[in-house]
Each structure stands twice: as structure tokens, then as C-alpha cells.
Design a protein around this motif. Sequence first.
Motif, PDB file in Angstrom:
ATOM      1  N   VAL A 144       0.855  -1.196   0.000  1.00  0.00           N
ATOM      2  CA  VAL A 144       0.000   0.000   0.000  1.00  0.00           C
ATOM      3  C   VAL A 144       0.888   1.241   0.000  1.00  0.00           C
ATOM      4  N   GLU A 145       0.282   2.327  -0.475  1.00  0.00           N
ATOM      5  CA  GLU A 145       1.040   3.583  -0.549  1.00  0.00           C
ATOM      6  C   GLU A 145       0.685   4.444   0.644  1.00  0.00           C
ATOM      7  N   ASP A 146       1.685   4.873   1.406  1.00  0.00           N
ATOM      8  CA  ASP A 146       1.441   5.760   2.546  1.00  0.00           C
ATOM      9  C   ASP A 146       1.211   7.189   2.069  1.00  0.00           C
ATOM     10  N   ALA A 147       0.828   8.044   3.012  1.00  0.00           N
ATOM     11  CA  ALA A 147       0.546   9.440   2.679  1.00  0.00           C
ATOM     12  C   ALA A 147       1.782  10.145   2.117  1.00  0.00           C
ATOM     13  N   ASP A 148       2.956   9.722   2.559  1.00  0.00           N
ATOM     14  CA  ASP A 148       4.185  10.380   2.086  1.00  0.00           C
ATOM     15  C   ASP A 148       4.707   9.777   0.777  1.00  0.00           C
ATOM     16  N   GLY A 149       3.949   8.857   0.218  1.00  0.00           N
ATOM     17  CA  GLY A 149       4.345   8.275  -1.062  1.00  0.00           C
ATOM     18  C   GLY A 149       5.147   7.003  -0.945  1.00  0.00           C
ATOM     19  N   ALA A 150       5.627   6.718   0.262  1.00  0.00           N
ATOM     20  CA  ALA A 150       6.399   5.484   0.455  1.00  0.00           C
ATOM     21  C   ALA A 150       5.447   4.284   0.447  1.00  0.00           C
ATOM     22  N   THR A 151       5.985   3.129   0.087  1.00  0.00           N
ATOM     23  CA  THR A 151       5.137   1.932   0.065  1.00  0.00           C
ATOM     24  C   THR A 151       5.520   1.000   1.211  1.00  0.00           C
ATOM     25  N   THR A 152       4.520   0.409   1.815  1.00  0.00           N
ATOM     26  CA  THR A 152       4.730  -0.580   2.870  1.00  0.00           C
ATOM     27  C   THR A 152       3.757  -1.734   2.661  1.00  0.00           C
ATOM     28  N   GLU A 153       3.985  -2.820   3.372  1.00  0.00           N
ATOM     29  CA  GLU A 153       3.080  -3.966   3.268  1.00  0.00           C
ATOM     30  C   GLU A 153       2.143  -4.000   4.474  1.00  0.00           C
ATOM     31  N   LYS A 154       0.869  -4.154   4.203  1.00  0.00           N
ATOM     32  CA  LYS A 154      -0.141  -4.199   5.267  1.00  0.00           C
ATOM     33  C   LYS A 154      -1.088  -5.372   5.000  1.00  0.00           C
ATOM     34  N   ASP A 155      -1.726  -5.800   6.074  1.00  0.00           N
ATOM     35  CA  ASP A 155      -2.856  -6.708   5.909  1.00  0.00           C
ATOM     36  C   ASP A 155      -4.096  -5.825   5.757  1.00  0.00           C
ATOM     37  N   ILE A 156      -4.957  -6.170   4.823  1.00  0.00           N
ATOM     38  CA  ILE A 156      -6.078  -5.260   4.516  1.00  0.00           C
ATOM     39  C   ILE A 156      -7.393  -6.033   4.310  1.00  0.00           C
ATOM     40  N   ILE A 157      -8.482  -5.265   4.420  1.00  0.00           N
ATOM     41  CA  ILE A 157      -9.803  -5.803   4.092  1.00  0.00           C
ATOM     42  C   ILE A 157     -10.422  -4.907   3.013  1.00  0.00           C
ATOM     43  N   VAL A 158     -11.014  -5.521   2.001  1.00  0.00           N
ATOM     44  CA  VAL A 158     -11.598  -4.753   0.893  1.00  0.00           C
ATOM     45  C   VAL A 158     -12.893  -4.104   1.367  1.00  0.00           C
ATOM     46  N   VAL A 159     -12.966  -2.797   1.198  1.00  0.00           N
ATOM     47  CA  VAL A 159     -14.075  -2.020   1.747  1.00  0.00           C
ATOM     48  C   VAL A 159     -15.164  -1.743   0.706  1.00  0.00           C
ATOM     49  N   GLN A 160     -14.768  -1.626  -0.537  1.00  0.00           N
ATOM     50  CA  GLN A 160     -15.724  -1.176  -1.546  1.00  0.00           C
ATOM     51  C   GLN A 160     -16.928  -2.111  -1.682  1.00  0.00           C
ATOM     52  N   HIS A 161     -18.082  -1.484  -1.968  1.00  0.00           N
ATOM     53  CA  HIS A 161     -19.317  -2.236  -2.171  1.00  0.00           C
ATOM     54  C   HIS A 161     -19.168  -3.138  -3.399  1.00  0.00           C
ATOM     55  N   PRO A 162     -19.793  -4.322  -3.399  1.00  0.00           N
ATOM     56  CA  PRO A 162     -19.642  -5.263  -4.517  1.00  0.00           C
ATOM     57  C   PRO A 162     -19.869  -4.623  -5.890  1.00  0.00           C
ATOM     58  N   CYS A 163     -20.834  -3.729  -5.978  1.00  0.00           N
ATOM     59  CA  CYS A 163     -21.166  -3.136  -7.285  1.00  0.00           C
ATOM     60  C   CYS A 163     -20.110  -2.139  -7.744  1.00  0.00           C
ATOM     61  N   ALA A 164     -19.236  -1.696  -6.817  1.00  0.00           N
ATOM     62  CA  ALA A 164     -18.228  -0.689  -7.171  1.00  0.00           C
ATOM     63  C   ALA A 164     -16.849  -1.304  -7.365  1.00  0.00           C
ATOM     64  N   LEU A 165     -16.764  -2.619  -7.306  1.00  0.00           N
ATOM     65  CA  LEU A 165     -15.455  -3.276  -7.405  1.00  0.00           C
ATOM     66  C   LEU A 165     -14.966  -3.398  -8.842  1.00  0.00           C
TER      67      LEU A 165
END
Lengths: 221, 237
Positions: free
Chosen positions: B44-65
Motif C-alpha cells: 500500500v502507498e502511505d501518505a508520504d508516497g512510500a510503500t509498505t506492506e499491510k494486511d487489509i480488508i476490501v471495503v468497496q461495495h460489490p457493485c463498485a469493485l
Amino acid sequence: MPDSVSGVTLQDMQTATSTAGTAITPLPTIEATQAAASILTEDIGFDRSRAQTLNQEYGDLHQRIHFVEWQTRTAARGHAGVAEMLGDLADLGFAWRDIARLVGVSVTAVQKWRHGGSISGTKRRSVASILAACDLITGHYGVEEIASWFEMPLVDGAPITAIDLYAGGRPDLVFEYASGHVDDPEQIVTDFEPGWRERYRSDFEVFRAGDGDLSIRPKAH
Amino acid sequence: MAHDLEAPCTADNLNWSRLYRARGDEVNQQRPVFTGDVFLNVEVEDADGATTEKDIIVVQHPCALRSNGVDLVPRLLVAEVRQHTVIPPEKWAKYGKIMPLPDLLPDLASGRRNQAGFFAELHLVSPKHLENRTAVLSQLGVNLFLQRWVRHNSRVVVPTVTYNEVTSGVYEEADLIEEWCDERCSPGFTIEQATAECVAWLRETGDTIGTMRQKMLEDPQMRSTIRKQMRKVLKAL
């Protein structure tokens, strides 16, 4: 003439009232028609109670015989291999996730069984019993499109289906619902989940929005 | 009683597995990406532009994927997933800024077994970085997740039973695509090809009045018919 059911005559009843003594106000004179009606009320009420008792006893008996037949059909269905039984359920139109729920395992476990994975005897019997229940319901009660029937909500206002009843350990309610002997399906839903009206109450409704997709909005009051 | 945030089970009948369709090795990587999917080690991209690895959950609604029904949109909104203590069911309504994910990693005995998605820690990710999927939510799990996400953003609580009416059709579609891919994928036929083939079939007319099968899935009473049609087609391919 004695009443055909109770054997009591109008004269008997009038004699009974006259022995009550003079210190109290005598009962009004009972007309013959009124007396006959009174006897009939008593007799029919008694017979109705007997009918209710019989209805309850036959209801219990019907449930027990449902289970006996279900077990017999399960044994017969269990002769087939697991992959074949799962294939039959798929051909009926059941979703894999619903089959998994009905058996009480994960979808992945079902998919493994489909492709030859090992299965315990208990689970194999569980798979056979779903098919047996389908056979029983379609055979006795003429239900068409059995998978769709299992997915149909029992009442308006709650998403409870026959799949929920079965997966919730109440196949007796599934058979009772299928038999059509319950006057009001709400009785079955209440038996399964007493607080369903409040639990599934919603102040929102689903509608098709301008873009053609399903959307949610508050209900108009 | 006013609507409030719901829980997947009750205190006297704890059953966190109701949240999940699959976890760990059970996850079928051929299933289309869906709302509530949890991925590990995503760039993922941090606010400062650097990239790091995170565990994530997909938030977007099914119709917007997806933009065209097959390809994921170029940037997906996700929330960070981190270790979190188990929230008892009766307290789920008090923790509106997270999606509790108890027993997310059931193979672990430590506290890491229990995680949560943090709605205040959002990121945009490229679909190409979604590789290591570790959990897929159940239909109930998706509804609970949407209820909490929408409430976090709007203060409006919609009962999960209402979400279910909207999401069950698209959830069924994901099930069918997964099944299609299971049957069709082979060394010479990729997930993308199988998915496109299935979506094309779903967009064909499925009844005598010209309704697309995809639309027919919105009606719970039509789903078994579509499943039967699909399995017949798959056997013939």
C-alpha cells in the motif's frame, strides 16, 4: 325423548331445578328448544375437545412417522457414493454454501468430498438425509422445484426459510410446513425463532434506483 | 427498539465462524474478489508516497469493485487489518470504528488469531497486489461489514436483513463464478478467461421474456433455476 348423545330428558332437567328449594329465586323456565340447545352446546364442546386431543395425537404421530420414513429413505439414499449424492443435490439446484450449511461443514469440505476427499460415516449420512428429505417432501406433498422451495421465506417480513429450519436442527418443522397441516406458517416461524418480528423489523426498504440497480432507502411513513 | 449495530452471534451461543465463508487454506483463490475479503502483505502507498506492506480488508461495495463486470477498478479502497482483542457480541455496537474479525487466523494460538479492520486507516491499492487472500466473509459477514462501514461514514444504521436483500444476488453471482472457474480452469485456460466466459453466460437471456441471468439472480426464487442451467452448461462444455 332422551337426547341422542347425553341421554338426558327435558323432564329430568326441570325436576332437577325444582329441587333447589324455595329460598332462592327459581331458575327461569327452560323452553324445550333452549334446553336442547344447551345440551348440544355441552355435547359439541365435549366432542370438540376430543377432536383437539385427537388432532394433537395425530399431529405427533404424523411427525413420528415422518421421521421413520425419513430414516428409511436416508438408508436407501446412503447406498450411493458421496460424489454422486452431492451431484444429485447440485442437479436439484442447491447452492454449495446451502449444502454445506445443511450438513454443518464448510463449503471447502463439500468441495473436497465432490472431488474424492474422505468423509466420515456421520457426514455421509447427513448428505444422504438431505436427499431423503427432498424425496419425502416431493413424494408426499407435490412440492416442485425443491431447492427453490427450500429457499422460499416462510412468511413475509422475515428471511427465515426451510434451509434455516433444517440447518437449525428443526427438520420436524420442515416436514410440518411441507405437509400443509399448519394453518398459519407464522406459528412455525415463532416456534423456530420467537423474537423474529422484532429481530427482522426494518425501517428501510429496497428499491430499484434510477441506474437500474437495487438500492436502500428509508420506508415512507 | 431502534436499530443498532448487530453481531454475528450471541454471548450464550458464541460462533465466530458464522462470519466467514473460508479462512486460511480453505480460501479458493479462484473466487472473484469481493467486499470483506482479507488479504495479507499487500503493498500500500502511505501518505508520504512510500510503500509498505499491510494486511487489509476490501471495503468497496460489490457493485463498485468492477468497471465492466470482470476487471477490478484500477484503485481499490481498503482498510488496514491489525491484531485486536475479541469484542464480545453484546459490545459490538460500542466499537463502531472497526470491523471485528475474531478467529480470523484460526491456526494461530496467540493473540494474533484475533484481528479487526480499522475504518480510520484507509488505503488505495492496485488489484495486482491482491495475491495472498486469507479470508472470505460469509453472506452474513458481508452484511455486518457493510452495516458497520456505512454507519461509520453516515451515522445511519441499516439492519442486515435489508442489506441482505441487496447483496445476496451479487454474492450468489460470485459463488457461480467461483464454481465456473473450478470446473473450467486448466493449464491452458486461465482464471481471467474462465471468469469472462462465465460473466458472458450470465449476461445472456435466461428466461422467455428476455431477462439477463445476472438480473434474475436478484430474485432468490430464480437462483436454483440459474444454478441448474449453469451446471447443465458446464457438463456440456
